[in-house]
Design an enzyme around this catalytic site. Sequence first.
Site, PDB file in Angstrom:
ATOM      1  N   THR A 122      -6.125 -52.972  11.719  1.00 28.40           N
ATOM      2  CA  THR A 122      -7.080 -54.030  11.342  1.00 28.40           C
ATOM      3  C   THR A 122      -8.499 -53.471  11.422  1.00 28.40           C
ATOM      4  OG1 THR A 122      -7.068 -54.785  13.636  1.00 28.40           O
ATOM      5  CG2 THR A 122      -5.748 -56.064  12.084  1.00 28.40           C
ATOM      6  N   ALA A 123      -8.615 -52.137  11.548  1.00 35.94           N
ATOM      7  CA  ALA A 123      -9.943 -51.533  11.738  1.00 35.94           C
ATOM      8  C   ALA A 123     -10.551 -51.191  10.372  1.00 35.94           C
ATOM      9  CB  ALA A 123      -9.826 -50.312  12.629  1.00 35.94           C
ATOM     10  N   ARG A 124     -10.293 -50.006   9.899  1.00 32.58           N
ATOM     11  CA  ARG A 124     -10.731 -49.607   8.559  1.00 32.58           C
ATOM     12  C   ARG A 124      -9.677 -48.705   7.950  1.00 32.58           C
ATOM     13  NH1 ARG A 124     -13.698 -53.376   8.451  1.00 32.58           N
ATOM     14  NH2 ARG A 124     -15.961 -53.372   8.218  1.00 32.58           N
TER      15      ARG A 124
ATOM     16  N   ASP B  59      -4.023 -54.406   7.256  1.00 29.21           N
ATOM     17  CA  ASP B  59      -4.928 -55.416   6.698  1.00 29.21           C
ATOM     18  C   ASP B  59      -6.104 -54.765   5.988  1.00 29.21           C
ATOM     19  OD1 ASP B  59      -5.856 -58.157   6.402  1.00 29.21           O
ATOM     20  OD2 ASP B  59      -7.389 -57.713   7.904  1.00 29.21           O
TER      21      ASP B  59
ATOM     22  N   GLY C 155      -8.655 -60.216   8.199  1.00 23.18           N
ATOM     23  CA  GLY C 155      -8.917 -60.264   9.649  1.00 23.18           C
ATOM     24  C   GLY C 155      -9.839 -61.381  10.086  1.00 23.18           C
ATOM     25  N   SER C 156     -10.967 -61.527   9.411  1.00 21.45           N
ATOM     26  CA  SER C 156     -11.945 -62.533   9.863  1.00 21.45           C
ATOM     27  C   SER C 156     -11.899 -63.799   9.019  1.00 21.45           C
ATOM     28  CB  SER C 156     -13.348 -61.923   9.798  1.00 21.45           C
ATOM     29  OG  SER C 156     -13.673 -61.578   8.461  1.00 21.45           O
TER      30      SER C 156
ATOM     31  N   HIS D  51      -7.172 -57.670   3.688  1.00 18.67           N
ATOM     32  CA  HIS D  51      -8.373 -57.719   4.548  1.00 18.67           C
ATOM     33  C   HIS D  51      -8.719 -59.164   4.949  1.00 18.67           C
ATOM     34  CE1 HIS D  51     -12.155 -55.190   5.633  1.00 18.67           C
ATOM     35  NE2 HIS D  51     -11.977 -56.170   6.507  1.00 18.67           N
TER      36      HIS D  51
ATOM     37  N   GLU E 215     -10.392 -49.934  -0.786  1.00 13.13           N
ATOM     38  CA  GLU E 215     -10.181 -51.353  -1.112  1.00 13.13           C
ATOM     39  C   GLU E 215     -11.027 -51.756  -2.316  1.00 13.13           C
ATOM     40  OE1 GLU E 215     -11.091 -53.947   2.201  1.00 13.13           O
ATOM     41  OE2 GLU E 215      -9.823 -52.772   3.522  1.00 13.13           O
TER      42      GLU E 215
ATOM     43  N   ILE F 255     -12.296 -56.406  20.234  1.00 12.73           N
ATOM     44  CA  ILE F 255     -11.101 -56.772  19.447  1.00 12.73           C
ATOM     45  C   ILE F 255      -9.849 -56.129  20.053  1.00 12.73           C
ATOM     46  CG2 ILE F 255     -10.012 -56.732  17.164  1.00 12.73           C
ATOM     47  CD1 ILE F 255     -12.858 -56.709  15.935  1.00 12.73           C
TER      48      ILE F 255
HETATM   49  C1  DGY Z   1     -16.071 -56.795   9.364  1.00 11.23           C
HETATM   50  O1  DGY Z   1     -16.859 -57.713   9.614  1.00 11.23           O
HETATM   51  O2  DGY Z   1     -16.396 -55.614   9.476  1.00 11.23           O
HETATM   52  C2  DGY Z   1     -14.711 -57.166   8.943  1.00 11.23           C
HETATM   53  O3  DGY Z   1     -13.985 -56.122   8.456  1.00 11.23           O
HETATM   54  C3  DGY Z   1     -14.730 -58.327   7.945  1.00 11.23           C
HETATM   55  O4  DGY Z   1     -13.464 -58.931   8.012  1.00 11.23           O
END
Ligand code: DGY
Length: 320
Positions: A237-239, A263, A288-289, A286, A268, A159
Amino acid sequence: MPGQKKILITRKLPDAVINRAQASYQATLNNNDEPYGVDQMIELAQEKDAVLCTLTNDMSRSVIERLPNSICAIATFSVGYEHIDLEAAKERGIIVTNTPGVLTEATADVALLLILGASRRAREGAAMITTDWSGWTPTQLMGLSMQAKRLGILGMGDIGRACALRARAFGMEIHYHNRTRLSPELEEGATYHETPEELLKVSDFLSLHCPLAPDTKNFLNEKRISLLPPNPVVINTARGPVIDDEALIAALKSGRVAAAGLDVFDGEPKLNPGYLDCKNAFLLPHLGSATIETRNAMGFTALDNLDAVFAGKEPPNKLV
Ligand code: DGY
């Protein structure tokens, strides 16, 4: 069908994924998508062969120890697996799998969305247009340019590199720190920094792409924020817990950090309310995906992993 394996799917998944799961397994579904409490999940897991869970399920040691003996696999619908105690699963002989690879592009896209949204003051602009916009002015909501700025990437995995690829197209200079230095082919001209601290010193924009682990928890704290150049933009966008929220909120309020694009959040979905008061924090829930293609691919990957387990093969994404 007799002989079909039984799986518990803990959250509502995309239709295409559910259709495939139902074609192969006796699947117990969570149709209304209410998150299960631990007791409820343990009860529903009785007599199942596997659990297909998500990052919203607590799979800590105490939970894994209560799973019935029939469970032979936990397939998480996520690349991150900090919600699962791998050691506890291993001790019980439970295979754990995740879904790496398939969410790389979608997550990198959101990192760029955050870079743009934060640096170009999208939150303030979106609010202004629905409230008190009195027309264009030469000094209205001036943000920061990306061109010729240094983007520091912490964690240059798939990523991180996909984010670098996109940022190069915007004229950014790429710097990174990673546990191991990449080959020149993978670096593609990016500048490697031996320590995270050295990276921070050159990060006009900082994008976090490292996993959450004991050594990355609260990584971006007050001391490390002080190493950033003036007017930095911070992207996550990680954690969430990779950032010390109180330190970042204070820096956003004082102007030490120009803007943040986030994000993911500690705790959360209850993010630190301090972020809501920071107009310079561009926040997403959240996402991202969150594309149809990516969420389908995550589900199919989780099912591929289970199919392999039940066929007695090594699953493609086995963690333990
Ligand atoms: C994951 O898959 O770890 C992502 O944070 C989900 O969006």
